[in-house]
Design a protein around this motif. Structure first.
Motif, PDB file in Angstrom:
ATOM      1  N   SER A 202       0.900  -1.308  -0.100  1.00 34.45           N
ATOM      2  CA  SER A 202      -0.213   0.173   0.235  1.00 34.45           C
ATOM      3  C   SER A 202       1.433   1.012   0.214  1.00 34.45           C
ATOM      4  O   SER A 202       0.831   2.448  -0.564  1.00 34.45           O
ATOM      5  N   GLY A 203       1.982   1.299   0.634  1.00 38.09           N
ATOM      6  CA  GLY A 203       2.734   2.461   0.529  1.00 38.09           C
ATOM      7  C   GLY A 203       2.643   3.311   1.625  1.00 38.09           C
ATOM      8  O   GLY A 203       3.455   4.168   1.472  1.00 38.09           O
ATOM      9  N   ALA A 204       1.888   2.935   2.896  1.00 37.20           N
ATOM     10  CA  ALA A 204       1.598   3.465   3.546  1.00 37.20           C
ATOM     11  C   ALA A 204       2.330   3.622   5.230  1.00 37.20           C
ATOM     12  O   ALA A 204       3.049   2.275   5.000  1.00 37.20           O
ATOM     13  N   VAL A 205       2.616   4.742   5.609  1.00 35.42           N
ATOM     14  CA  VAL A 205       3.520   4.216   6.789  1.00 35.42           C
ATOM     15  C   VAL A 205       3.401   2.903   7.295  1.00 35.42           C
ATOM     16  O   VAL A 205       2.667   3.294   8.007  1.00 35.42           O
ATOM     17  N   LEU A 206       4.535   2.611   8.248  1.00 39.73           N
ATOM     18  CA  LEU A 206       4.304   1.437   9.053  1.00 39.73           C
ATOM     19  C   LEU A 206       4.359   2.230  10.319  1.00 39.73           C
ATOM     20  O   LEU A 206       4.815   3.437  11.011  1.00 39.73           O
ATOM     21  N   ASP A 207       2.676   1.642  11.253  1.00 36.30           N
ATOM     22  CA  ASP A 207       2.455   2.059  12.527  1.00 36.30           C
ATOM     23  C   ASP A 207       3.851   1.884  13.692  1.00 36.30           C
ATOM     24  O   ASP A 207       3.647   0.283  13.859  1.00 36.30           O
ATOM     25  N   LEU A 208       4.169   1.520  14.332  1.00 37.87           N
ATOM     26  CA  LEU A 208       5.187   1.352  15.200  1.00 37.87           C
ATOM     27  C   LEU A 208       4.742   1.678  16.925  1.00 37.87           C
ATOM     28  O   LEU A 208       5.521   1.013  17.741  1.00 37.87           O
ATOM     29  N   THR A 209       3.378   2.104  16.783  1.00 34.81           N
ATOM     30  CA  THR A 209       3.124   2.303  18.004  1.00 34.81           C
ATOM     31  C   THR A 209       3.055   1.490  19.588  1.00 34.81           C
ATOM     32  O   THR A 209       2.187   0.109  18.253  1.00 34.81           O
ATOM     33  N   PRO A 210       3.600   0.618  20.733  1.00 34.58           N
ATOM     34  CA  PRO A 210       3.325   0.539  21.092  1.00 34.58           C
ATOM     35  C   PRO A 210       1.521  -0.483  21.499  1.00 34.58           C
ATOM     36  O   PRO A 210       0.703   0.726  21.405  1.00 34.58           O
ATOM     37  N   SER A 211       1.625  -1.569  21.163  1.00 37.68           N
ATOM     38  CA  SER A 211      -0.045  -2.780  21.499  1.00 37.68           C
ATOM     39  C   SER A 211       0.315  -1.827  23.271  1.00 37.68           C
ATOM     40  O   SER A 211       1.035  -2.530  24.287  1.00 37.68           O
ATOM     41  N   LYS A 212      -1.355  -2.018  23.428  1.00 31.80           N
ATOM     42  CA  LYS A 212      -1.708  -1.713  24.907  1.00 31.80           C
ATOM     43  C   LYS A 212      -2.023  -3.504  25.547  1.00 31.80           C
ATOM     44  O   LYS A 212      -2.167  -4.023  26.818  1.00 31.80           O
ATOM     45  N   GLN A 213      -1.554  -3.985  24.788  1.00 37.45           N
ATOM     46  CA  GLN A 213      -2.185  -5.727  25.321  1.00 37.45           C
ATOM     47  C   GLN A 213      -0.793  -6.118  25.966  1.00 37.45           C
ATOM     48  O   GLN A 213      -0.318  -7.804  26.177  1.00 37.45           O
ATOM     49  N   GLN A 214       0.339  -5.455  25.538  1.00 36.01           N
ATOM     50  CA  GLN A 214       1.766  -5.785  26.158  1.00 36.01           C
ATOM     51  C   GLN A 214       1.888  -5.892  27.174  1.00 36.01           C
ATOM     52  O   GLN A 214       2.845  -6.356  28.017  1.00 36.01           O
ATOM     53  N   HIS A 215       1.238  -5.950  28.519  1.00 39.82           N
ATOM     54  CA  HIS A 215       1.484  -5.959  29.696  1.00 39.82           C
ATOM     55  C   HIS A 215       2.363  -5.207  30.168  1.00 39.82           C
ATOM     56  O   HIS A 215       3.776  -6.054  31.331  1.00 39.82           O
TER      57      HIS A 215
END
Length: 302
Positions: free
Chosen positions: A53-66
């Motif tokens: 898609s050429g979209a910028v990858l989202d590197l935001t940490p997930s909230k499920q990572q304990h």
């Protein structure tokens, strides 16, 4: 004027190297530098955008990572040639390929993934170790990661060991593909397992490290935290085409696919041969039982 001897201007060098070939744009040394810059920029694009898609990858940490806020949370996958994709985009591309094949079309031309990706088994999860920095736009709601959540922080993919910025394109890095855990088979069979905490830790731990970290720690030294894994299963991210690096990766992958194809055919032949041997043994046993029963029938008739 003056008659003091002075200097002869024609014998002075005002611009060092002026007019020499090394200062021209087509000189080999400058061409090599330009090619290196192009490879770096191409690597940066591969490491920061989805190849479909050429979209910028989202590197935001997930909230499920304990509590682990240092690992990218988006579903990012990598192909054997080191290109990055969003998982949903890759699944849709595979679905379109399947539909084209069912309709009798040639998927080799319009396939966004490429023929080297046979299915999801050739795509492996990518989890970057991310560092947080304050936004450079003064707190505006324009997130550099493109997730639209508001730019409260900027996340950068880095090596967890050397702290080198992987997303810059200047740091050669690898994705560690872990070997299959035998316990996963037990889970499929329904047997109880007590490794839930270990599994959660693996799923939310970074698996991208720099080439420098691998050289410093060694493959054996990385097994305790990132293993078990084999060196041949590591995937080079954004391999440069200069120097034959990409061509070597392509050659090794094609050889591996052919090796798996031959092994699969041999396994089918062995199963077929085993099945044929079993049928022959059953037939021979029936014949022997028939021959044994004939004298008894003859004796009863007499």
């Amino acid at each position: 004027m003056g008659g003091d001897g002075g200097t002869i201007s024609s014998n002075r060098t005002y611009l060092r190297g002026a007019g020499k070939a090394c200062h021209t744009a087509d000189h080999p040394s400058n061409a090599a530098k330009r090619a290196k810059l192009e490879d770096t920029e191409q690597a940066r694009l591969i490491l920061t955008t989805c190849a479909i898609s050429g979209a910028v990858l989202d590197l935001t940490p997930s909230k499920q990572q304990h509590g682990n806020n240092s690992c990218s949370g988006a579903d990012i996958v990598v192909c054997p040639y080191g290109k990055l994709y969003m998982r949903e985009e890759a699944l849709e591309a595979l679905l379109r390929r399947s539909q084209q094949i069912n309709n009798g079309g040639d998927h080799g031309v319009a396939d966004a993934l490429g023929s080297h990706v046979r299915g999801m088994k050739d795509l492996h999860p990518v989890r970057f170790y991310v560092t947080t920095s304050a936004p450079s736009n003064g707190g505006n709601n324009n997130n550099n990661n493109g997730n639209g959540r508001g730019a409260m922080a900027r996340y950068t993919a880095t090596c967890p060991i050397t702290s080198g910025e992987i997303g810059s394109g200047n740091v050669p890095s690898f994705v560690i593909v872990r070997s299959k855990n035998p316990k996963s088979k037990d889970k499929k069979k329904g047997s109880p397992s007590n490794d839930n905490d270990e599994t959660d830790g693996i799923e939310f731990s970074p698996n991208v490290i720099s080439e420098r970290a691998i050289k410093e720690m060694g493959i054996d030294g990385l097994q305790s935290e990132y293993g078990p894994f084999e060196e041949r299963n590591m995937i080079r991210l954004a391999p440069p085409k200069a120097g034959g690096v990409f061509e070597e990766i392509q050659r090794m992958w094609e050889a591996r696919v052919e090796e798996e194809r031959v092994a699969k055919m041999q396994k089918k032949k062995d199963k077929k041969r085993k099945r044929g041997t079993t049928n022959e043994e059953v037939s021979a046993k029936k014949k022997s039982e028939t021959k044994t029963s004939l004298p008894i029938v003859a004796a009863a008739a007499s």
